[in-house]
Design a protein around this motif. Structure first.
Motif, PDB file in Angstrom:
ATOM      1  N   SER A   1       0.819  -1.214   0.000  1.00  0.00           N
ATOM      2  CA  SER A   1       0.000   0.000   0.000  1.00  0.00           C
ATOM      3  C   SER A   1       0.849   1.259   0.000  1.00  0.00           C
ATOM      4  CB  SER A   1      -0.906   0.035   1.239  1.00  0.00           C
ATOM      5  OG  SER A   1      -1.860  -0.986   1.166  1.00  0.00           O
ATOM      6  N   GLU A   2       2.099   1.121   0.372  1.00  0.00           N
ATOM      7  CA  GLU A   2       2.960   2.300   0.485  1.00  0.00           C
ATOM      8  C   GLU A   2       3.392   2.784  -0.899  1.00  0.00           C
ATOM      9  OE1 GLU A   2       3.937   4.163   2.978  1.00  0.00           O
ATOM     10  OE2 GLU A   2       3.787   2.968   4.821  1.00  0.00           O
TER      11      GLU A   2
ATOM     12  N   SER B   1      -3.759  -5.486  12.496  1.00  0.00           N
ATOM     13  CA  SER B   1      -5.162  -5.931  12.590  1.00  0.00           C
ATOM     14  C   SER B   1      -5.899  -5.817  11.264  1.00  0.00           C
ATOM     15  CB  SER B   1      -5.905  -5.087  13.633  1.00  0.00           C
ATOM     16  OG  SER B   1      -6.137  -3.777  13.130  1.00  0.00           O
TER      17      SER B   1
ATOM     18  N   GLN C   1      -6.758  -4.188   2.838  1.00  0.00           N
ATOM     19  CA  GLN C   1      -5.484  -3.578   2.446  1.00  0.00           C
ATOM     20  C   GLN C   1      -5.484  -3.246   0.957  1.00  0.00           C
ATOM     21  OE1 GLN C   1      -2.588  -1.769   3.558  1.00  0.00           O
ATOM     22  NE2 GLN C   1      -2.791  -3.385   5.076  1.00  0.00           N
TER      23      GLN C   1
ATOM     24  N   GLU D   1      -4.073   3.545  10.608  1.00  0.00           N
ATOM     25  CA  GLU D   1      -3.756   2.113  10.607  1.00  0.00           C
ATOM     26  C   GLU D   1      -4.191   1.490  11.934  1.00  0.00           C
ATOM     27  OE1 GLU D   1       0.450   2.398   9.962  1.00  0.00           O
ATOM     28  OE2 GLU D   1       0.148   3.373   8.027  1.00  0.00           O
ATOM     29  N   ASP D   2      -5.041   0.492  11.880  1.00  0.00           N
ATOM     30  CA  ASP D   2      -5.476  -0.271  13.058  1.00  0.00           C
ATOM     31  C   ASP D   2      -6.338   0.533  14.038  1.00  0.00           C
ATOM     32  OD1 ASP D   2      -3.833  -2.787  12.509  1.00  0.00           O
ATOM     33  OD2 ASP D   2      -2.273  -1.269  12.546  1.00  0.00           O
TER      34      ASP D   2
ATOM     35  N   VAL E   1      -3.134   0.772  18.226  1.00  0.00           N
ATOM     36  CA  VAL E   1      -2.129  -0.070  18.886  1.00  0.00           C
ATOM     37  C   VAL E   1      -1.959   0.307  20.356  1.00  0.00           C
ATOM     38  CG1 VAL E   1      -0.867  -0.766  16.815  1.00  0.00           C
ATOM     39  CG2 VAL E   1      -0.206   1.325  17.994  1.00  0.00           C
TER      40      VAL E   1
ATOM     41  N   PRO F   1      -5.642   1.489   4.607  1.00  0.00           N
ATOM     42  CA  PRO F   1      -4.447   0.735   4.214  1.00  0.00           C
ATOM     43  C   PRO F   1      -3.194   1.386   4.821  1.00  0.00           C
ATOM     44  CG  PRO F   1      -5.879   1.090   2.325  1.00  0.00           C
ATOM     45  CD  PRO F   1      -6.401   1.955   3.449  1.00  0.00           C
ATOM     46  N   LEU F   2      -2.101   0.665   4.681  1.00  0.00           N
ATOM     47  CA  LEU F   2      -0.871   1.056   5.361  1.00  0.00           C
ATOM     48  C   LEU F   2      -0.066   2.025   4.490  1.00  0.00           C
ATOM     49  CD1 LEU F   2       1.470  -1.672   6.956  1.00  0.00           C
ATOM     50  CD2 LEU F   2       2.081   0.696   6.576  1.00  0.00           C
ATOM     51  N   ALA F   3      -0.314   3.314   4.650  1.00  0.00           N
ATOM     52  CA  ALA F   3       0.392   4.305   3.834  1.00  0.00           C
ATOM     53  C   ALA F   3       0.218   5.682   4.461  1.00  0.00           C
ATOM     54  CB  ALA F   3      -0.133   4.291   2.409  1.00  0.00           C
ATOM     55  N   GLU F   4       1.269   6.163   5.091  1.00  0.00           N
ATOM     56  CA  GLU F   4       1.151   7.389   5.868  1.00  0.00           C
ATOM     57  C   GLU F   4       0.931   8.605   4.988  1.00  0.00           C
ATOM     58  OE1 GLU F   4       3.571   5.153   6.036  1.00  0.00           O
ATOM     59  OE2 GLU F   4       3.159   4.166   7.948  1.00  0.00           O
TER      60      GLU F   4
ATOM     61  N   GLN G   1       0.750   5.772  13.658  1.00  0.00           N
ATOM     62  CA  GLN G   1       0.993   4.818  14.740  1.00  0.00           C
ATOM     63  C   GLN G   1       2.103   5.243  15.709  1.00  0.00           C
ATOM     64  OE1 GLN G   1       1.362   0.659  13.271  1.00  0.00           O
ATOM     65  NE2 GLN G   1      -0.754   0.743  13.930  1.00  0.00           N
TER      66      GLN G   1
ATOM     67  N   GLY H   1       7.597   8.531  14.642  1.00  0.00           N
ATOM     68  CA  GLY H   1       8.669   8.220  13.695  1.00  0.00           C
ATOM     69  C   GLY H   1       8.161   7.731  12.348  1.00  0.00           C
ATOM     70  N   PHE H   2       6.879   7.375  12.284  1.00  0.00           N
ATOM     71  CA  PHE H   2       6.321   6.860  11.023  1.00  0.00           C
ATOM     72  C   PHE H   2       5.649   7.943  10.179  1.00  0.00           C
ATOM     73  CE2 PHE H   2       5.288   2.402  13.032  1.00  0.00           C
ATOM     74  CZ  PHE H   2       6.630   2.219  13.290  1.00  0.00           C
TER      75      PHE H   2
ATOM     76  N   PRO I   1       6.689   9.594   5.752  1.00  0.00           N
ATOM     77  CA  PRO I   1       6.150   9.539   4.384  1.00  0.00           C
ATOM     78  C   PRO I   1       5.037  10.571   4.163  1.00  0.00           C
ATOM     79  CG  PRO I   1       6.432   7.333   5.249  1.00  0.00           C
ATOM     80  CD  PRO I   1       6.661   8.280   6.407  1.00  0.00           C
TER      81      PRO I   1
ATOM     82  N   LEU J   1      10.931  -0.357  19.643  1.00  0.00           N
ATOM     83  CA  LEU J   1      11.858  -0.597  18.539  1.00  0.00           C
ATOM     84  C   LEU J   1      12.306   0.731  17.930  1.00  0.00           C
ATOM     85  CD1 LEU J   1       9.882  -3.524  16.885  1.00  0.00           C
ATOM     86  CD2 LEU J   1      11.765  -3.663  18.514  1.00  0.00           C
ATOM     87  N   GLU J   2      13.171   0.609  16.907  1.00  0.00           N
ATOM     88  CA  GLU J   2      13.632   1.813  16.222  1.00  0.00           C
ATOM     89  C   GLU J   2      12.437   2.574  15.634  1.00  0.00           C
ATOM     90  OE1 GLU J   2      17.366   1.096  13.716  1.00  0.00           O
ATOM     91  OE2 GLU J   2      16.531  -0.895  13.961  1.00  0.00           O
ATOM     92  N   HIS J   3      12.589   3.881  15.522  1.00  0.00           N
ATOM     93  CA  HIS J   3      11.592   4.783  14.928  1.00  0.00           C
ATOM     94  C   HIS J   3      10.296   4.866  15.746  1.00  0.00           C
ATOM     95  CE1 HIS J   3      14.208   4.415  11.435  1.00  0.00           C
ATOM     96  NE2 HIS J   3      13.985   3.119  11.425  1.00  0.00           N
TER      97      HIS J   3
ATOM     98  N   PHE K   1      17.913   8.181  18.165  1.00  0.00           N
ATOM     99  CA  PHE K   1      17.352   7.575  19.379  1.00  0.00           C
ATOM    100  C   PHE K   1      17.823   6.122  19.471  1.00  0.00           C
ATOM    101  CE2 PHE K   1      14.653   5.908  22.525  1.00  0.00           C
ATOM    102  CZ  PHE K   1      14.198   6.984  23.273  1.00  0.00           C
TER     103      PHE K   1
END
Lengths: 354, 322
Positions: free
Chosen positions: A167-168, A197, A203, B29-30, B37, B57-60, B82, B85-86, B89, B126-128, B296
């Motif tokens: 999707s990115e 989730s 997606q 997202e989610d 989250v 969908p997953l796309a910032e 989320q 750091g994300f 984009p 985690l990172e970011h 970080f």
């Protein structure tokens, strides 16, 4: 007025081993016994590494971790089809990819235990630092492939990602660049059906990931991602195309994230046990074991030996990783080749406890 | 009034604004079925349906970009990213478009958008997942930047952010999501952006901070043996210049503490402003405490990286000696 079909395309689905482990004789690979056993050893190692990592996290001995269970065949099959000098761009779930490439187990544990030092791979592993952000590594992988083409090195790069990453924008941009410039890139999508989730059908509206290749004039194939031999065969073909100058290929491995997104996630909130149970029946290890048994390469005793060997390696690596310690001032290392004066001054003050 | 965590206050702010105004929606997202989250949007999909609690969908970049379009189209989207750091984009959409839409259309299109994201460290992530990027957004004309540190503020500031006519970046210190509870009114209230809050009154020194550094700063103030006035800015853009200047005119000393890396941090803007406008009220140099100018780090080193009460305390002592 002219109306005609401007484009037609289709994508194939490949499966070598059916769910009972029976091989399709026409598609069966020509891998020798030793290579098949190596593949199996890697799959066992992946699974046991993964379970150990989850257990360490649950005991408070490791931080947040992203389990790979269910995706062993996708990772192991793909990595076995590469040359060691090819470069792999993994995600945060590609522990198996790392292991097949020869990453020391203790490095992986050290990283997930919170030490940057774990990311330092021995020479020859040829793995780019794992991508934590989703999809961002695809353009870099396309660029790595481009460098190979421009420098006339007979190699390719492979980028691993999941269904969510498609999707990115980076996925599409990288694919387009790579196909326009015919760079030797293989896009390995481990379609595990869940982006945390969000299920696949939320997606994307396309039926397959693989068909997205057609939009970029590239070859795409969907394979049974729990069939290590199908994944191996597809990546082998994609690699052949890459090195022949045909540009990028997309291999979609249909698989399943059997566990949580990360140890911070609770999948019971958004998916049914029935769905998980359905995928349990397609376990990649059990299927490969049945195939190996049919070739007289596998017995329960052999399995026990392979597992004992993997467990011993894992336990030794955990011991090494847990004994690892490094100075906190190492955080000032590797920011630049040479620290600028202001950063050096910060480091000096830190070491003096100021 | 009831005791609430910061995450519960944020959830309540969105829920009540969605009840009040049918154009308000959450997306990201989610955020829908899973409830986010960190569970910030928990229960909203059940209550308001999938058109107002949207799993994207997953796309910032597309989350921010479509949220801009929705805002221009008459809705009031609250987009969750989320982790701070994300967002990157979506940075282009925020800076080149959200921040400039009003000007570029000469007022014809506006962007009443909130982008929420957990920020800062201390959760062994985690990172970011642990960055404090407020200065990046504060540098962009046309964006407002809010960083609450308490449940009470989080609710009131988020309500106001949703009602703002212009885009707001709302950064939530994830470390404080469930760290403590506070009495928070059950009814709706709004806290205007750009107003700081004096957390502790004092006369020897002014300590300006925000977000994740508020509690370490209060700890440092309490341990210092000095009369330290602690100001929680709450909004970085706009920021409460008058409150800071008035305090410095009283105390004559200023320390600024933030979790973001020192160089180019928002502390520099405050220091420059105070040097320019209250130079002759100062009894000594302005000191800044920030994280080191390194990425970080992973979990094992984050406690060495994040400014501690001890480091802030040392700056307080040094400033008081000056």
């Amino acid at each position: 007025m002219v109306k005609k079909t401007a484009f037609e395309g289709s994508v194939e689905y490949w499966q070598v081993l059916d769910e009972s482990g029976k091989a399709d004789k026409k598609l069966e690979t020509k891998l020798d016994d030793a290579e098949l056993k190596r593949m199996y050893g890697h799959m066992v190692l992946c699974r046991l590494f993964d379970r150990k990592a989850v257990s360490l996290q649950r005991q408070g001995r490791m931080y947040t971790y992203a389990p790979l269970e269910g995706q062993e065949a996708s990772q192991v099959g793909a990595m076995h089809a590469l040359a060691q000098e090819d470069v792999v761009f993994p995600t945060y779930r590609d522990h198996g990819s790392y292991l097949v490439r020869g990453a020391p187990l203790e490095n992986l544990f050290e990283y997930w235990m919170g030490y940057e030092e774990g990311l330092k791979m021995p020479a020859g592993v040829n793995v780019f630092p794992l991508s934590i952000t989703v999809g961002n590594h695809l353009p870099m992988a396309a660029g790595m492939a481009w460098s190979m083409k421009l420098r006339k090195r007979p190699l390719m790069s492979m980028v691993c990602f999941g269904d969510g990453a498609t999707s990115e924008g980076d996925f599409h941009e990288a694919f387009n660049f790579s196909s326009v410039h015919k760079t030797p890139l293989v896009l390995l999508c481990q379609n595990n059906h869940w982006a945390i989730s969000v299920p696949l059908k939320k997606q994307m509206a396309s039926e397959t990931v693989a068909q997205k290749a057609l939009s970029y004039g590239a070859w795409g194939v969907q394979v049974d991602g729990n069939d290590v031999l199908a994944v191996y065969s597809a990546v082998k073909e994609a690699r052949r195309r890459a090195l022949a100058g045909d540009g990028p290929s997309l291999v979609e491995c249909l698989t399943y994230r059997m566990s949580m997104h990360t140890t911070a996630d609770d999948p019971k909130k958004y998916r049914s046990d029935a769905e998980v149970d359905e995928w349990k029946k397609r376990d990649p290890l059990a299927r490969f074991e049945a195939y190996l048994a049919s070739r007289k390469l596998w017995t329960p005793q052999y399995k026990a030996d392979v597992e004992a060997d993997a467990t011993a390696r894992i336990e030794a690596a955990v011991k090494t990783a847990e004994a690892f310690s490094a100075q906190p001032e190492a955080m000032f290392d590797f920011v630049f080749e040479k620290r600028p004066p202001s950063l050096q001054a910060q480091r000096d003050a830190f070491v003096k406890g100021e | 009034m009831s005791e609430k965590t910061l995450i519960a206050a944020i959830n309540e702010a969105m829920c009540q604004e969605m009840e009040r105004d049918p154009t308000v929606l959450v997306m990201g997202e989610d955020v829908g079925l899973d409830g986010g989250v960190f569970r910030a949007t928990d229960g909203l999909q059940g209550k308001f349906g999938t058109n107002r609690s949207i799993d994207t969908p997953l796309a910032e970049s597309a989350i921010v970009g479509t949220a801009i379009g929705m805002a221009a189209g008459g809705l009031r989207p609250v987009a969750e990213i989320q982790f701070a750091g994300f967002i990157l984009p979506g940075f282009n959409q925020l800076i080149n478009h959200a921040a400039r839409l009003r000007m570029r259309s000469q007022g014809q299109f506006t962007c009443p958008l909130v982008v929420r994201a957990p920020c800062s460290g201390g959760i062994r992530a985690l990172e970011h997942h642990s960055e404090s990027p407020e200065a990046l957004y504060a540098h962009v004309p046309g964006l407002k930047v809010v960083v609450p540190s308490t449940p009470f503020d989080a609710k009131g500031l988020l309500v106001q952010s949703i009602r703002e006519p212009d885009p707001v970046i709302f950064l939530e210190p994830s470390k404080y999501y469930r760290a403590f509870k506070q009495d928070v009114p059950d009814e709706l209230y709004a806290i205007p952006l750009g107003q700081g809050e004096v957390r502790i009154e004092g006369t020897d020194l002014t300590l300006v901070t925000w977000g994740s550094m508020v509690r370490p700063a209060m700890q440092a103030a309490a341990d210092s043996g000095k009369s330290v006035e602690v100001i929680d800015l709450r909004s970085i853009s706009p920021w409460d210049k008058e409150m800071v200047l008035n305090s410095v005119r009283k105390t004559g000393r200023l320390v600024i503490a933030h979790e973001a890396p020192l160089s180019g941090g928002f502390g520099a803007e405050i220091a420059a402003t105070v040097a320019q406008e209250a130079m002759y009220d100062l009894k000594g140099p302005i000191l800044r405490v920030g994280a080191y100018d390194v990425p970080f780090p992973l979990a094992r080193r984050e406690d060495f990286y994040i400014p501690s009460p001890q480091r802030i305390g040392k700056a307080i002592q040094t400033a008081c000696e000056g």
